[in-house]
Design an enzyme around this catalytic site. Structure first.
Site, PDB file in Angstrom:
ATOM      1  N   TRP A  18       0.821  -1.217   0.000  1.00  0.00           N
ATOM      2  CA  TRP A  18       0.000   0.000   0.000  1.00  0.00           C
ATOM      3  C   TRP A  18       0.853   1.264   0.000  1.00  0.00           C
ATOM      4  O   TRP A  18       0.339   2.353  -0.232  1.00  0.00           O
ATOM      5  CB  TRP A  18      -0.912   0.020   1.231  1.00  0.00           C
ATOM      6  CG  TRP A  18      -2.049  -0.943   1.191  1.00  0.00           C
ATOM      7  CD1 TRP A  18      -2.361  -1.811   0.176  1.00  0.00           C
ATOM      8  CD2 TRP A  18      -3.048  -1.129   2.212  1.00  0.00           C
ATOM      9  NE1 TRP A  18      -3.492  -2.525   0.518  1.00  0.00           N
ATOM     10  CE2 TRP A  18      -3.927  -2.132   1.754  1.00  0.00           C
ATOM     11  CE3 TRP A  18      -3.281  -0.561   3.468  1.00  0.00           C
ATOM     12  CZ2 TRP A  18      -5.026  -2.566   2.515  1.00  0.00           C
ATOM     13  CZ3 TRP A  18      -4.367  -0.984   4.219  1.00  0.00           C
ATOM     14  CH2 TRP A  18      -5.235  -1.973   3.741  1.00  0.00           C
ATOM     15  N   HIS A 104      13.044  -2.027  -0.296  1.00  0.00           N
ATOM     16  CA  HIS A 104      12.271  -1.479  -1.424  1.00  0.00           C
ATOM     17  C   HIS A 104      13.067  -0.322  -2.031  1.00  0.00           C
ATOM     18  O   HIS A 104      13.726   0.437  -1.317  1.00  0.00           O
ATOM     19  CB  HIS A 104      10.892  -1.017  -0.946  1.00  0.00           C
ATOM     20  CG  HIS A 104       9.992  -0.671  -2.079  1.00  0.00           C
ATOM     21  ND1 HIS A 104      10.093   0.517  -2.758  1.00  0.00           N
ATOM     22  CD2 HIS A 104       9.014  -1.389  -2.692  1.00  0.00           C
ATOM     23  CE1 HIS A 104       9.192   0.522  -3.733  1.00  0.00           C
ATOM     24  NE2 HIS A 104       8.528  -0.628  -3.719  1.00  0.00           N
ATOM     25  N   GLU A 106      12.227   2.476  -3.004  1.00  0.00           N
ATOM     26  CA  GLU A 106      11.913   3.809  -2.469  1.00  0.00           C
ATOM     27  C   GLU A 106      12.664   4.055  -1.173  1.00  0.00           C
ATOM     28  O   GLU A 106      13.039   5.191  -0.873  1.00  0.00           O
ATOM     29  CB  GLU A 106      10.386   3.948  -2.294  1.00  0.00           C
ATOM     30  CG  GLU A 106       9.712   4.109  -3.659  1.00  0.00           C
ATOM     31  CD  GLU A 106       8.274   3.624  -3.742  1.00  0.00           C
ATOM     32  OE1 GLU A 106       7.644   3.395  -2.696  1.00  0.00           O
ATOM     33  OE2 GLU A 106       7.794   3.466  -4.886  1.00  0.00           O
ATOM     34  N   GLY A 242       1.940  -2.445  -6.204  1.00  0.00           N
ATOM     35  CA  GLY A 242       1.732  -1.156  -5.550  1.00  0.00           C
ATOM     36  C   GLY A 242       0.367  -0.595  -5.902  1.00  0.00           C
ATOM     37  O   GLY A 242      -0.646  -0.948  -5.299  1.00  0.00           O
ATOM     38  N   GLY A 243       0.346   0.274  -6.905  1.00  0.00           N
ATOM     39  CA  GLY A 243      -0.881   0.976  -7.288  1.00  0.00           C
ATOM     40  C   GLY A 243      -2.118   0.094  -7.389  1.00  0.00           C
ATOM     41  O   GLY A 243      -3.180   0.427  -6.845  1.00  0.00           O
TER      42      GLY A 243
HETATM   43  P1  PGA Z   1       3.624  -0.376  -8.655  1.00  0.00           P
HETATM   44  O1  PGA Z   1       4.556  -0.556  -7.354  1.00  0.00           O
HETATM   45  O2  PGA Z   1       2.839  -1.654  -8.799  1.00  0.00           O
HETATM   46  O3  PGA Z   1       2.741   0.804  -8.325  1.00  0.00           O
HETATM   47  O4  PGA Z   1       4.515  -0.123  -9.802  1.00  0.00           O
HETATM   48  C1  PGA Z   1       5.219  -1.758  -7.089  1.00  0.00           C
HETATM   49  C2  PGA Z   1       6.062  -1.612  -5.837  1.00  0.00           C
HETATM   50  O5  PGA Z   1       6.743  -0.594  -5.694  1.00  0.00           O
HETATM   51  O6  PGA Z   1       6.069  -2.499  -4.972  1.00  0.00           O
END
Ligand code: PGA
Length: 258
Positions: A18, A104, A106, A242-243
């Site tokens: 999320w 991750h 990020e 993710g999204g």
């Molecule tokens: P995304 O993100 O499906 O929005 O590309 C995947 C993730 O970062 O785990």
């Protein structure tokens, strides 16, 4: 070698991430929708939701009596003590988390997490009985300069180095090309398969039995319309979403495609 490695049947894992989204109110609705979708799902896949720390008790309450598992998106590399703002793996166990995402992209990009730090986080998670979802992935620049294999191998090797053979049974690997995350761009199934096979070979060089069993997820704009093709590749054992995990219909369209 690839042939032998692919003879083992691995249970598909579809994990939602999320990220920093949601509220008590919107999560309640999403979780209710997930519970219904899960009860109607036509899939033998394992389903997992990874939420911000503060909502783990909400997940525990809503998902406890369902087949859906839950986990967090990060964990401290330290066991306990004077580390303001950190959350220990043992605390995640208190909320019956089964999984934790580590490394991750990020977190690597915005919090400058090194391969070594990510490895320590994976170790802490496993010590507390959690499965660590170890994320690896290259940037666009790295891919275009032919460094994909070197980058993802270095990321995974750092984790392999600190874990025992027994611990290795408690990891899941997630290949997430940075350029595909949240961008709507996806690696083609062939591109992803190539990296997944390389990652599995790297684990096989250490321990063949583990390599046959370890699940390697693909992440990076996996959506209902591309999931089936990606998940049909021999070394793609699931998705880190993710999204598309923020809407139960999309998330379960992926689950049902698996
Ligand atoms: P995304 O993100 O499906 O929005 O590309 C995947 C993730 O970062 O785990």
């Amino acid at each position: 070698m690839g042939q032998i490695l692919n003879q083992v049947k691995r249970r598909t894992l579809i994990a939602g991430n999320w990220k920093m989204n949601g509220s008590l109110a919107t999560n309640a609705q999403l979780l209710d929708d997930i519970v219904v979708a899960s009860s109607e799902a036509n899939s033998s896949s394992e389903v997992l939701v990874c939420a911000p720390f503060v909502y783990l008790s909400q997940l525990q309450e809503k998902l406890m009596s369902t087949e859906v598992r839950w986990g967090s998106q990060d964990v401290s590399s330290k066991k306990m003590g004077a580390y303001t703002g950190e959350v220990a793996a043992s605390m995640l166990s208190d909320f019956s988390c089964g999984y934790v995402i580590v490394g991750h992209s990020e977190r690597r990009a915005y919090h400058l997490e090194s391969n070594e730090l990510v490895a320590q986080k994976a170790l802490r998670a496993i010590e507390s009985g959690l499965t660590a979802i170890v994320c690896v992935g290259e940037t666009l620049e790295e891919r275009e300069s032919g460094q994909t294999n070197a980058i993802v191998s270095a990321q995974l090797k750092a984790v392999l180095e600190v874990l025992s053979d027994d611990d290795l049974n408690k990891i899941v690997v997630a290949y997430e090309p940075v350029w595909a995350i949240g961008t709507g761009k996806t690696a083609t199934p062939e591109m992803a398969q190539e990296v997944h096979a390389d990652l599995r070979a790297l684990i096989a060089a250490r321990n063949m039995v583990v390599a046959e069993k370890v699940r390697i997820l693909y992440g990076g704009s996996m959506k209902p319309d591309n999931a089936k093709e990606l998940l049909s590749m021999p070394d793609i054992d699931g998705g880190l979403i993710g999204g598309a995990s923020l809407k139960a219909v999309d998330f379960f369209a992926i689950v049902n495609a698996a």
